[in-house]
Design a protein around this motif. Structure first.
Motif, PDB file in Angstrom:
ATOM      1  N   ARG A 165       0.848  -1.188   0.000  1.00  0.00           N
ATOM      2  CA  ARG A 165       0.000   0.000   0.000  1.00  0.00           C
ATOM      3  C   ARG A 165       0.886   1.241   0.000  1.00  0.00           C
ATOM      4  O   ARG A 165       2.056   1.180   0.401  1.00  0.00           O
ATOM      5  N   PRO A 166       0.376   2.372  -0.452  1.00  0.00           N
ATOM      6  CA  PRO A 166       1.207   3.585  -0.483  1.00  0.00           C
ATOM      7  C   PRO A 166       1.508   4.087   0.926  1.00  0.00           C
ATOM      8  O   PRO A 166       0.762   3.835   1.872  1.00  0.00           O
ATOM      9  N   CYS A 167       2.595   4.800   1.029  1.00  0.00           N
ATOM     10  CA  CYS A 167       2.980   5.395   2.310  1.00  0.00           C
ATOM     11  C   CYS A 167       2.120   6.608   2.616  1.00  0.00           C
ATOM     12  O   CYS A 167       2.007   7.522   1.786  1.00  0.00           O
ATOM     13  N   MET A 171       0.593  10.464   8.534  1.00  0.00           N
ATOM     14  CA  MET A 171       0.136   9.526   9.554  1.00  0.00           C
ATOM     15  C   MET A 171       1.325   8.840  10.219  1.00  0.00           C
ATOM     16  O   MET A 171       1.405   8.736  11.447  1.00  0.00           O
ATOM     17  N   PHE A 172       2.254   8.357   9.409  1.00  0.00           N
ATOM     18  CA  PHE A 172       3.444   7.670   9.896  1.00  0.00           C
ATOM     19  C   PHE A 172       4.242   8.563  10.849  1.00  0.00           C
ATOM     20  O   PHE A 172       4.603   8.152  11.955  1.00  0.00           O
ATOM     21  N   SER A 173       4.494   9.789  10.421  1.00  0.00           N
ATOM     22  CA  SER A 173       5.284  10.711  11.234  1.00  0.00           C
ATOM     23  C   SER A 173       4.582  11.052  12.541  1.00  0.00           C
ATOM     24  O   SER A 173       5.216  11.121  13.603  1.00  0.00           O
ATOM     25  N   ASN A 174       3.266  11.238  12.485  1.00  0.00           N
ATOM     26  CA  ASN A 174       2.521  11.586  13.694  1.00  0.00           C
ATOM     27  C   ASN A 174       2.502  10.424  14.687  1.00  0.00           C
ATOM     28  O   ASN A 174       2.714  10.621  15.888  1.00  0.00           O
ATOM     29  N   ARG A 175       2.234   9.225  14.187  1.00  0.00           N
ATOM     30  CA  ARG A 175       2.129   8.083  15.098  1.00  0.00           C
ATOM     31  C   ARG A 175       3.459   7.764  15.772  1.00  0.00           C
ATOM     32  O   ARG A 175       3.493   7.341  16.930  1.00  0.00           O
ATOM     33  N   ASP A 252       0.092  -0.644   8.488  1.00  0.00           N
ATOM     34  CA  ASP A 252      -0.039   0.749   8.062  1.00  0.00           C
ATOM     35  C   ASP A 252       1.312   1.447   7.945  1.00  0.00           C
ATOM     36  O   ASP A 252       1.463   2.387   7.160  1.00  0.00           O
ATOM     37  N   LEU A 253       2.269   1.010   8.746  1.00  0.00           N
ATOM     38  CA  LEU A 253       3.520   1.753   8.898  1.00  0.00           C
ATOM     39  C   LEU A 253       4.630   1.313   7.952  1.00  0.00           C
ATOM     40  O   LEU A 253       5.485   2.118   7.566  1.00  0.00           O
ATOM     41  N   LEU A 254       4.630   0.037   7.580  1.00  0.00           N
ATOM     42  CA  LEU A 254       5.790  -0.531   6.895  1.00  0.00           C
ATOM     43  C   LEU A 254       6.187   0.211   5.631  1.00  0.00           C
ATOM     44  O   LEU A 254       7.371   0.446   5.381  1.00  0.00           O
TER      45      LEU A 254
END
Length: 359
Positions: A165-167, A171-175, A252-254
């Protein structure tokens, strides 16, 4: 066909996740599953749609009453065969219970650490077949005297499309509390000595100096958490290297990781490597155990000798400084997973072993 699966792990990753894939695939093909697992384990709830679940006390290698508990379950459930998926007592006690009940038994071996040759000669007599998840594990068992006729290779699998899935960068940076411009290394492994986290920490300081945007995240949990925090503090890397624990949102993160590093000293295959490749993330890993089957040097990652911190540092630096190569290796990983490590391939491989024993 009715199969009793025995899994002793308490957390839903690694081998337990493979069991879940297998249960789902077998149920979809019309087979009946029974699952014996520890009380309160994460696999129990996840497996309920695909299997009748029996939560049992499982106390490890010295839990002799486990033989009685599993034998009662076999006698009540009348499975056609028993499939043992883990060690920590479930392998030996489950094998004895199946033998006493006269039911064919399969053991899946997921680790490549050697066992004493006399113990192998005794223990593996319990099993009609031994399924190994990598050629590396197969070689270990052959070297320890296990007859080749008893071994079957069925590699671990990954639902690769779930990770492709696309990055979602914000969301990644916030989490994970990271700057959006960060270059991020991920290590996805239990915090135990053989996974090689300490080797990476030795390799990182010059890389951190050369690449100011570089951060490293250690995903996972285990007994080395506190020693690793101390090593990070001694290196003055607390702001750039963090232990983030076990994450249930890894899917979600990978895709937002720039690189996955796996400097293991021993490894059967490495499910996290299959997940990373599925997400299109290039990998730097050790040339040990079954890793070269999951990480093909120059196809979806770079391989280095285990414990060679200089080679590890150079491989990481090469990929950090070459985004085009990262992209090429990431695409290569997704193609490899779709071609050789699909869930359907794993399920059919295990079914072939079952049918072999059923005649």
């Amino acid at each position: 066909m009715k199969i009793l699966h025995v899994e002793g792990g308490r957390h839903l990753y690694g081998g337990a996740y493979q069991v879940l894939h297998l249960l789902r695939g077998l149920a979809a093909r019309g087979h009946d599953n029974l699952l014996a697992c520890p009380e309160g384990c994460a696999l129990s709830a996840a497996a309920t749609p695909f299997s009748a679940v029996h939560s049992l006390p499982m106390g490890g290698d010295l839990d002799l009453p486990m033989i009685i508990r599993l034998r009662r379950l076999i006698q009540a459930g009348h499975p056609d065969l028993v499939h043992l998926h883990s060690r920590i007592g479930a392998d030996v006690m489950g094998g004895i219970a199946a033998r006493l009940s006269g039911v064919p038994v399969i053991h899946t071996r997921r680790v490549d650490n050697p066992e004493p040759r006399p113990w192998v000669a005794v223990k593996y007599r319990l099993y009609d077949r031994v399924v190994v998840i990598s050629e590396g594990i197969r070689k270990v068992l052959l070297a320890e005297g296990l007859p080749e006729a008893k071994l079957r290779l069925v590699r671990s699998a990954v639902d690769w499309a779930a990770y492709a899935r696309p990055c979602a960068r914000r969301m990644f940076s916030n989490r994970l509390r990271l700057p959006e411009e960060a270059l991020v290394i991920g290590v996805i492994a239990q915090l135990i000595p053989r996974k090689g986290h300490g080797d990476l920490l030795e390799a990182l300081p010059p890389l951190m100096q050369r690449h100011p945007r570089l951060h490293a995240l250690f995903f996972g949990q285990g007994p080395l958490a506190e020693p690793l925090r101390e090593q990070i503090a001694r290196a003055g890397l607390e702001q750039r290297v963090r232990l983030v624990g076990f994450r249930d949102d890894l899917t979600d993160l990978l895709a937002c990781l720039d690189l996955v590093v796996h400097p293991a000293r021993m490894e059967g295959l490495g499910v996290s490597l299959l997940q990373a490749a599925s997400a299109g993330v290039p990998i730097v890993a050790s040339r040990v155990g079954g890793i070269p089957e999951a990480v093909r040097d120059g196809e979806n990652g770079l391989l280095v000798s285990p414990g060679d911190t200089l080679a590890l540092r150079e491989a990481i630096d090469r990929l950090i400084t070459d985004p085009e190569l990262r992209h090429t290796l990431g695409a290569g990983g997704q193609a490899l997973m779709a071609r050789e490590f699909s869930v359907d391939t794993m399920v059919e491989g295990n079914l072939a072993v079952y049918h072999e024993l059923q005649g």
